[in-house]
Design a protein around this motif. Structure first.
Motif, PDB file in Angstrom:
ATOM      1  N   GLU A 117       0.065  13.076  -8.361  1.00  0.00           N
ATOM      2  CA  GLU A 117      -0.121  13.976  -7.213  1.00  0.00           C
ATOM      3  C   GLU A 117      -1.433  13.693  -6.481  1.00  0.00           C
ATOM      4  O   GLU A 117      -2.147  14.616  -6.062  1.00  0.00           O
ATOM      5  CB  GLU A 117      -0.024  15.432  -7.650  1.00  0.00           C
ATOM      6  N   ILE A 118      -1.748  12.419  -6.324  1.00  0.00           N
ATOM      7  CA  ILE A 118      -2.944  12.007  -5.591  1.00  0.00           C
ATOM      8  C   ILE A 118      -2.588  11.979  -4.105  1.00  0.00           C
ATOM      9  O   ILE A 118      -1.762  11.180  -3.685  1.00  0.00           O
ATOM     10  CB  ILE A 118      -3.430  10.619  -6.045  1.00  0.00           C
ATOM     11  N   PRO A 119      -3.202  12.871  -3.303  1.00  0.00           N
ATOM     12  CA  PRO A 119      -2.905  12.846  -1.867  1.00  0.00           C
ATOM     13  C   PRO A 119      -3.503  11.600  -1.222  1.00  0.00           C
ATOM     14  O   PRO A 119      -4.471  11.025  -1.723  1.00  0.00           O
ATOM     15  CB  PRO A 119      -3.581  14.115  -1.352  1.00  0.00           C
ATOM     16  N   HIS A 120      -2.922  11.174  -0.123  1.00  0.00           N
ATOM     17  CA  HIS A 120      -3.420   9.971   0.542  1.00  0.00           C
ATOM     18  C   HIS A 120      -3.103  10.012   2.031  1.00  0.00           C
ATOM     19  O   HIS A 120      -2.247  10.762   2.472  1.00  0.00           O
ATOM     20  CB  HIS A 120      -2.809   8.712  -0.079  1.00  0.00           C
ATOM     21  N   ILE A 121      -3.847   9.191   2.750  1.00  0.00           N
ATOM     22  CA  ILE A 121      -3.595   8.988   4.173  1.00  0.00           C
ATOM     23  C   ILE A 121      -3.824   7.506   4.443  1.00  0.00           C
ATOM     24  O   ILE A 121      -4.731   6.898   3.881  1.00  0.00           O
ATOM     25  CB  ILE A 121      -4.499   9.873   5.050  1.00  0.00           C
ATOM     26  N   LEU A 180       0.826  -1.202   0.000  1.00  0.00           N
ATOM     27  CA  LEU A 180       0.000   0.000   0.000  1.00  0.00           C
ATOM     28  C   LEU A 180       0.865   1.258   0.000  1.00  0.00           C
ATOM     29  O   LEU A 180       0.618   2.182  -0.781  1.00  0.00           O
ATOM     30  CB  LEU A 180      -0.930   0.004   1.209  1.00  0.00           C
ATOM     31  N   THR A 181       1.854   1.305   0.845  1.00  0.00           N
ATOM     32  CA  THR A 181       2.726   2.479   0.927  1.00  0.00           C
ATOM     33  C   THR A 181       3.446   2.726  -0.396  1.00  0.00           C
ATOM     34  O   THR A 181       3.477   3.863  -0.886  1.00  0.00           O
ATOM     35  CB  THR A 181       3.744   2.310   2.070  1.00  0.00           C
ATOM     36  N   ALA A 182       4.009   1.684  -0.978  1.00  0.00           N
ATOM     37  CA  ALA A 182       4.724   1.823  -2.248  1.00  0.00           C
ATOM     38  C   ALA A 182       3.781   2.268  -3.369  1.00  0.00           C
ATOM     39  O   ALA A 182       4.115   3.163  -4.158  1.00  0.00           O
ATOM     40  CB  ALA A 182       5.407   0.512  -2.615  1.00  0.00           C
ATOM     41  N   ALA A 183       2.602   1.657  -3.436  1.00  0.00           N
ATOM     42  CA  ALA A 183       1.643   2.001  -4.488  1.00  0.00           C
ATOM     43  C   ALA A 183       1.177   3.449  -4.350  1.00  0.00           C
ATOM     44  O   ALA A 183       1.133   4.196  -5.341  1.00  0.00           O
ATOM     45  CB  ALA A 183       0.457   1.049  -4.449  1.00  0.00           C
ATOM     46  N   LEU A 184       0.830   3.857  -3.140  1.00  0.00           N
ATOM     47  CA  LEU A 184       0.358   5.228  -2.950  1.00  0.00           C
ATOM     48  C   LEU A 184       1.456   6.257  -3.190  1.00  0.00           C
ATOM     49  O   LEU A 184       1.202   7.327  -3.749  1.00  0.00           O
ATOM     50  CB  LEU A 184      -0.241   5.391  -1.551  1.00  0.00           C
TER      51      LEU A 184
END
Length: 73
Positions: A45-49, A33-37
């Motif tokens: 430039e898709i923000p994520h949490i 998940l971390t690598a993909a995001l």
């Protein structure tokens, strides 16, 4: 890139914004998940949490997002 990565990208492109990743312990869910995001952020430039929901004891199946938000607040 893995099929799971492309599935995640496709769902994000189609407007999906809430994901639950499940599986056995220690198989790389968080790493994936971390690598993909991070990759998607660099490209689009898709923000994520990322929220670790392990502490949530119950999830209302009809409104899991609402339950998670209540637990976070």
């Amino acid at each position: 890139m893995t099929p799971e990565y492309w599935e995640l990208v496709e769902k994000i492109e189609n407007g999906r914004n809430f994901f639950v990743i499940t599986g056995p312990r220690r198989i790389g869910k968080t790493t994936f998940l971390t690598a993909a995001l991070n990759d998607l952020y660099e490209k689009y430039e898709i923000p994520h949490i990322i929220i670790d929901a392990r502490t949530i004891s119950t999830v209302n199946s009809k409104n899991p997002q609402g339950q998670i938000v209540r637990e976070i607040l």
